[in-house]
Design a protein around this motif. Structure first.
Motif, short mmCIF file in Angstrom:
data_model
loop_
_atom_site.label_atom_id
_atom_site.label_comp_id
_atom_site.label_asym_id
_atom_site.label_seq_id
_atom_site.Cartn_x
_atom_site.Cartn_y
_atom_site.Cartn_z
N PRO A 197 0.82 -1.23 0.00
CA PRO A 197 0.00 0.00 0.00
C PRO A 197 0.85 1.27 0.00
CG PRO A 197 -0.80 -1.54 1.65
CD PRO A 197 0.47 -2.08 1.11
N LEU A 198 1.96 1.25 0.70
CA LEU A 198 2.84 2.42 0.72
C LEU A 198 3.42 2.66 -0.67
CD1 LEU A 198 4.24 4.62 2.36
CD2 LEU A 198 6.03 2.96 2.85
N GLU A 253 0.96 7.29 -6.45
CA GLU A 253 -0.14 8.25 -6.64
C GLU A 253 0.19 9.62 -6.08
OE1 GLU A 253 -3.37 6.34 -4.69
OE2 GLU A 253 -3.44 4.68 -6.11
N ARG A 254 1.31 9.76 -5.48
CA ARG A 254 1.81 11.01 -4.89
C ARG A 254 0.93 11.50 -3.73
NH1 ARG A 254 6.81 12.13 -6.95
NH2 ARG A 254 6.85 11.83 -9.17
N THR A 255 0.27 10.58 -3.05
CA THR A 255 -0.51 10.98 -1.88
C THR A 255 0.35 11.04 -0.63
OG1 THR A 255 -1.14 8.69 -1.49
CG2 THR A 255 -2.68 10.06 -2.76
N THR A 256 1.49 10.39 -0.67
CA THR A 256 2.43 10.48 0.44
C THR A 256 3.85 10.43 -0.14
OG1 THR A 256 3.08 9.60 2.57
CG2 THR A 256 2.54 8.00 0.87
N THR A 257 4.78 10.89 0.61
CA THR A 257 6.18 10.82 0.20
C THR A 257 6.91 9.91 1.18
OG1 THR A 257 6.79 12.71 1.54
CG2 THR A 257 6.17 13.15 -0.76
N GLU A 313 1.99 1.98 -3.47
CA GLU A 313 0.90 2.56 -4.28
C GLU A 313 0.69 4.03 -3.93
OE1 GLU A 313 -0.66 1.17 -6.84
OE2 GLU A 313 0.66 -0.56 -6.53
N GLN A 314 0.78 4.38 -2.65
CA GLN A 314 0.61 5.78 -2.25
C GLN A 314 1.73 6.65 -2.83
OE1 GLN A 314 0.43 5.89 1.99
NE2 GLN A 314 -1.63 4.99 2.09
N VAL A 315 2.93 6.14 -2.86
CA VAL A 315 4.04 6.89 -3.42
C VAL A 315 3.83 7.08 -4.91
CG1 VAL A 315 6.52 6.81 -3.92
CG2 VAL A 315 5.70 6.26 -1.64
N HIS A 334 6.44 9.60 5.37
CA HIS A 334 6.10 8.32 5.99
C HIS A 334 7.13 7.94 7.05
CE1 HIS A 334 4.52 4.29 6.45
NE2 HIS A 334 5.76 3.82 6.28
#
Length: 149
Positions: free
Chosen positions: A121-122, A128-132, A124-126, A136
């Motif tokens: 999941p991390l 999609e640029r929803t988290t860096t 995927e978030q990276v 994290h």
């Protein structure tokens, strides 16, 4: 793990210490035997031979000879048996080693698959640029404790 690996090795090492004690005993008995033989030979070569001393030396010599031959024959029987038993001890050790190796790799692959699943999941978030990754890692209390805040 300790039982399956170290117990066979410790048992084998213990057998070596027992053999060392038997070999040292053999050496002592050999010294006694040679001393009594030398003593008997010097008494026989002497001019004035006392029958009592000669009898005592002869008895001492035969007694030391019997003891030495007994200890020597016992050691001659035990050493080949020790040599033949090495296969049993080595097989027990290797069996334990390889079974523990298999268990380790099973557990390691399970930990790896669980960590990969938790990091997916991390990843995927990276994407999609929803988290860096920095954000994290900064949220981890363990890393803040070591000065990575």
């Amino acid at each position: 793990m300790v039982d399956s690996l170290l117990v066979p090795v410790n048992n084998y090492v213990e057998v070596f210490s027992q053999m060392k004690v038997k070999m040292q005993k053999r050496e002592r008995k050999l010294l006694d035997y040679t001393r009594s033989k030398r003593s008997l030979d010097t008494l026989k070569k002497g001019d004035k031979i006392s029958p009592e001393k000669l009898g005592f030396a002869q008895d001492n010599f035969t007694q030391n000879k019997m003891i030495f031959e007994e200890v020597n024959s016992e050691l001659c029987d035990d050493l080949p048996a020790l040599w033949d038993s090495r296969k049993t001890y080595i097989m027990k050790f290797l069996d334990g080693f390889f079974s523990n190796s298999v268990d380790f790799h099973k557990e390691f692959s399970q930990v790896y698959s669980e960590s990969s699943a938790s990091l997916e999941p991390l990843k995927e978030q990276v994407k999609e640029r929803t988290t860096t990754p920095e954000r994290h890692w900064k949220s981890r209390p363990l890393l803040r404790r070591f000065g990575k805040s």
